[in-house]
Write an enzyme that holds these catalytic residues in place. Sequence first.
Site, PDB file in Angstrom:
ATOM      1  N   HIS A 367       0.826  -1.209   0.000  1.00 32.03           N
ATOM      2  CA  HIS A 367       0.000   0.000   0.000  1.00 32.03           C
ATOM      3  C   HIS A 367       0.860   1.259   0.000  1.00 32.03           C
ATOM      4  O   HIS A 367       0.583   2.228  -0.709  1.00 32.03           O
ATOM      5  CB  HIS A 367      -0.927  -0.023   1.220  1.00 32.03           C
ATOM      6  CG  HIS A 367      -1.857   1.141   1.274  1.00 32.03           C
ATOM      7  ND1 HIS A 367      -2.481   1.530   2.411  1.00 32.03           N
ATOM      8  CD2 HIS A 367      -2.262   2.017   0.311  1.00 32.03           C
ATOM      9  CE1 HIS A 367      -3.220   2.602   2.160  1.00 32.03           C
ATOM     10  NE2 HIS A 367      -3.100   2.911   0.900  1.00 32.03           N
ATOM     11  N   ARG A 474      -8.292   0.637  -7.576  1.00 25.96           N
ATOM     12  CA  ARG A 474      -7.986  -0.400  -6.589  1.00 25.96           C
ATOM     13  C   ARG A 474      -8.903  -0.235  -5.388  1.00 25.96           C
ATOM     14  O   ARG A 474      -8.659   0.616  -4.532  1.00 25.96           O
ATOM     15  CB  ARG A 474      -6.528  -0.277  -6.129  1.00 25.96           C
ATOM     16  CG  ARG A 474      -5.510  -0.351  -7.244  1.00 25.96           C
ATOM     17  CD  ARG A 474      -4.111  -0.194  -6.655  1.00 25.96           C
ATOM     18  NE  ARG A 474      -3.073  -0.367  -7.659  1.00 25.96           N
ATOM     19  CZ  ARG A 474      -2.511   0.630  -8.320  1.00 25.96           C
ATOM     20  NH1 ARG A 474      -2.911   1.874  -8.090  1.00 25.96           N
ATOM     21  NH2 ARG A 474      -1.569   0.394  -9.212  1.00 25.96           N
ATOM     22  N   ARG A 510     -11.737  -2.771  -9.721  1.00 26.61           N
ATOM     23  CA  ARG A 510     -11.327  -4.152  -9.439  1.00 26.61           C
ATOM     24  C   ARG A 510     -11.905  -4.580  -8.097  1.00 26.61           C
ATOM     25  O   ARG A 510     -11.818  -3.832  -7.117  1.00 26.61           O
ATOM     26  CB  ARG A 510      -9.789  -4.218  -9.389  1.00 26.61           C
ATOM     27  CG  ARG A 510      -9.251  -5.608  -9.104  1.00 26.61           C
ATOM     28  CD  ARG A 510      -7.741  -5.660  -9.237  1.00 26.61           C
ATOM     29  NE  ARG A 510      -7.056  -4.898  -8.203  1.00 26.61           N
ATOM     30  CZ  ARG A 510      -5.749  -4.675  -8.189  1.00 26.61           C
ATOM     31  NH1 ARG A 510      -4.989  -5.125  -9.167  1.00 26.61           N
ATOM     32  NH2 ARG A 510      -5.184  -3.975  -7.219  1.00 26.61           N
ATOM     33  N   GLU A 608      -3.269 -12.370 -15.099  1.00 24.62           N
ATOM     34  CA  GLU A 608      -2.013 -12.244 -14.345  1.00 24.62           C
ATOM     35  C   GLU A 608      -1.453 -13.605 -13.945  1.00 24.62           C
ATOM     36  O   GLU A 608      -0.278 -13.733 -13.616  1.00 24.62           O
ATOM     37  CB  GLU A 608      -2.203 -11.343 -13.109  1.00 24.62           C
ATOM     38  CG  GLU A 608      -3.428 -11.650 -12.299  1.00 24.62           C
ATOM     39  CD  GLU A 608      -3.768 -10.578 -11.267  1.00 24.62           C
ATOM     40  OE1 GLU A 608      -2.887  -9.787 -10.910  1.00 24.62           O
ATOM     41  OE2 GLU A 608      -4.917 -10.544 -10.814  1.00 24.62           O
ATOM     42  N   ASN A 631       2.615  -6.868 -13.864  1.00 29.40           N
ATOM     43  CA  ASN A 631       3.519  -7.063 -12.710  1.00 29.40           C
ATOM     44  C   ASN A 631       3.459  -8.500 -12.221  1.00 29.40           C
ATOM     45  O   ASN A 631       4.476  -9.180 -12.097  1.00 29.40           O
ATOM     46  CB  ASN A 631       3.138  -6.135 -11.548  1.00 29.40           C
ATOM     47  CG  ASN A 631       3.197  -4.678 -11.934  1.00 29.40           C
ATOM     48  OD1 ASN A 631       3.647  -4.346 -13.027  1.00 29.40           O
ATOM     49  ND2 ASN A 631       2.747  -3.805 -11.066  1.00 29.40           N
ATOM     50  N   ASP A 632       2.237  -8.971 -11.918  1.00 29.23           N
ATOM     51  CA  ASP A 632       2.107 -10.338 -11.408  1.00 29.23           C
ATOM     52  C   ASP A 632       2.395 -11.370 -12.485  1.00 29.23           C
ATOM     53  O   ASP A 632       2.985 -12.409 -12.214  1.00 29.23           O
ATOM     54  CB  ASP A 632       0.713 -10.561 -10.803  1.00 29.23           C
ATOM     55  CG  ASP A 632       0.681 -10.173  -9.326  1.00 29.23           C
ATOM     56  OD1 ASP A 632       1.732 -10.316  -8.680  1.00 29.23           O
ATOM     57  OD2 ASP A 632      -0.365  -9.731  -8.837  1.00 29.23           O
ATOM     58  N   ARG A 642       9.093 -10.435  -6.609  1.00 29.73           N
ATOM     59  CA  ARG A 642       9.746  -9.147  -6.888  1.00 29.73           C
ATOM     60  C   ARG A 642       9.908  -8.297  -5.649  1.00 29.73           C
ATOM     61  O   ARG A 642      10.518  -7.240  -5.692  1.00 29.73           O
ATOM     62  CB  ARG A 642       8.970  -8.388  -7.966  1.00 29.73           C
ATOM     63  CG  ARG A 642       7.603  -7.909  -7.517  1.00 29.73           C
ATOM     64  CD  ARG A 642       6.728  -7.765  -8.747  1.00 29.73           C
ATOM     65  NE  ARG A 642       5.399  -7.328  -8.368  1.00 29.73           N
ATOM     66  CZ  ARG A 642       4.975  -6.094  -8.527  1.00 29.73           C
ATOM     67  NH1 ARG A 642       5.752  -5.198  -9.049  1.00 29.73           N
ATOM     68  NH2 ARG A 642       3.761  -5.773  -8.176  1.00 29.73           N
ATOM     69  N   CYS A 679      -2.359  -2.854 -17.332  1.00 31.56           N
ATOM     70  CA  CYS A 679      -2.361  -1.886 -16.219  1.00 31.56           C
ATOM     71  C   CYS A 679      -1.204  -2.096 -15.255  1.00 31.56           C
ATOM     72  O   CYS A 679      -1.254  -1.665 -14.117  1.00 31.56           O
ATOM     73  CB  CYS A 679      -3.693  -1.940 -15.461  1.00 31.56           C
ATOM     74  SG  CYS A 679      -3.982  -3.532 -14.691  1.00 31.56           S
TER      75      CYS A 679
END
Length: 760
Positions: A367, A474, A510, A608, A631-632, A642, A679
């Site tokens: 976060h 988010r 999401r 993802e 990213n994922d 990561r 995204c």
Amino acid sequence: MDSKTPMLEVLRRIILEVNGARNLDAALSTMVRRIRKAMRTDVCSFYLYDAELEQLVLMETIGLRSQAVGHVALPVGEGLVGLVAQREEPINLEDARAHPRFRYFEATGEERYSSFLGVPIIHQRRMLGVLVVQQADKRRYDEADEAFLVTMAAQLAGVLAHALATGSLTRPSLPGGQATFTGVAASPGMAIGEAVIIAPPADLDSVPDLIPTDEEYEIARLREAIGKARDEIRAAGERLANRISAQELALFDVYQQMLGEAALSQEVVKRIREGQWAPGALADVVRRHVQYLERVDDDYLRERAADVRDLGRRVLAHLQEEAAATPAVYPENTILVSDEISAAMPGEVPRERLAGIVSVRGSSTSHAAILARAMGIPTVLGMVDLPLPRLNGARVVLDGHRGRLFVRPSAELESHYQALIEEERALAEVLEHEQDLPSRTPDGYDMPLMVNTGLAVDAVALLKSRIGGVGLYRTEVPFMTTERFPGEQEQTRLYREQLEGFAPLPVVMRTLDIGGDKDLPYFPIEEANPFLGWRGIRVTLDHPEVLMVQLRAMLRASQGLDNLQILLPMITNVDEVDDALRLLDRAISELGEDGIEVSRPKVGVMLEVPATLYQLDALAERVDFFSVGSNDLTQYLLAVDRNNPRVAELYDACHPAVLSAMARLAGEAKALGVPTSVCGELAGDPAGALLLMGMGFDALSMNAPNLPKVRAAIRRVSRDAAQGLVEETLAQPSPARVRRLLEERMGEWQLTHLLPPKDE
């Protein structure tokens, strides 16, 4: 090795003594003496690598002539010690003098010694020095000896790095004292400022050193805190008197005795009078007692170490209630440093004074990182080797592009970064002028740019004319900042704000995506491997009551606006999509029964998990759009966490396997007629955005601070050229070759200024 005592026990004791030493000189002196004794050898020496002189300097020895310390220096590669440093691997010789690289230093008197074992000291791939043992007679140091010394060197690496950072290397031959720490780059940008340590409550190991302005006030605070801790323990003992055995109850008496002993408070008062504020003095004294007790051979006394630590924490908690370790006035360029950055911490510093954030723990998707990127604050997390307590007030340079922190930087380094910061600022001003122009390529192709949000709608007015909508809202961010799951009314209000603020532009919301490294304080998920565990849709389908409240709130918020789109995270198979769609239909019909008519929004899935790449047909039958969480997807394709600083360098969205998976996915989605956006961080990188455009993705969604550079790149490169770039890139065999090619092409297109600054 000493055969009577197990190696691990000897190691543990030496490490405790080294860590408990007053300063680095004492630590080194203790270490060489203990190693010599443990290994039953004649000599133990430590050579420090001085980067400015590019030489190894003898810093401490037992067995060689002490007057040689600080005077014997040799370049890397010279002599056996220099060879260990050059090769960065141990060298073990029975007859050192017979080796062609042997070099005799008269000052040391080492001609008497035959056997030689040297191991390098390496910290975060940086060679810091060499640890050496020697013996007069020809002795073959065995595998256990070598393992012991290698382990010792690994432990010393952390101690040394801390000493360099805190400037406690005071040898005249070692100028500067600048230290570099590396973590995970979580938010780009650079800053120069002053480190301000925020100590977490009651953590004895991260209390900053502060000089008291009023000693008597500090002593009074201490006595009051000890009194409160005594009352607390007495009350706890009384409450438990009937429920625990007499033996356990005796522990409370021991606690009372410890607190009642004048010795503890007298020692702390003495430290306060020596110039340390009450929390720091308490932490020093408690640490010293704990280290002493942990070294004792008596098991009973060793157990008491935990009691002393617990008592110290209790007293510290009361001290911190009175006055937190946060400054009343923050310096002009505050670099906020903490063991763990909570969501609330950045909010405590006035925005115009907050220049950067550094955290020992945390990850690029936590976060704090999401918040920092949205605010455009350079941030580095996962900086595991940072010596927190001694950094307060230190001058630092923070590099959020490469994940580095320079403590007490040299004048050259600081002016180098000052120039880079000014360049970035000038570039931002230049790019600002074209932000209201369309993101259209020179050959007339419009590439929709969307924004990722999760915070309050503060910059909507400015953003609205510059974007095609919100590609990712988010919803977990509001969940993270409350003490419980927010209710339906509360969520409806939050979602309505977002939908109204951006209307008529689409807003992709999401559903709650927790787990992995995103934890809720009131809903902790303890797992050995959280990224492969209970996260995203897996959690909310197991808790339909949570998902239903969220879906109803989203639908109610969208009434009359019709710009809501719902995105399902962490989908692994089509059954999860079917289950979620059933719940959505149920939410629509329930609202209808309550007299609230809502239209069914578009629903998409996040791609993802690599498994979804092989189920696109089945998914396309069920949903309206795809959103790629690059990213994922990168993390799962490369089997790299990561957020783990040790392997973070292996995480690279420009890995050929990742790029080829993305290109194939874009082609298949187009053939299926399903609009697909990206995204992840790759979309917010100018070179990455050009690749994604060339692959054929329909939209790119990024953090607001990334928009200007991406727009500038798209406005200067034709779609044809971007497609050519994709073909060239997919032919490269490694991430390094991909990055080199991207840099070359960006240079040819005169877009190098849009890339992060390069290493000198």
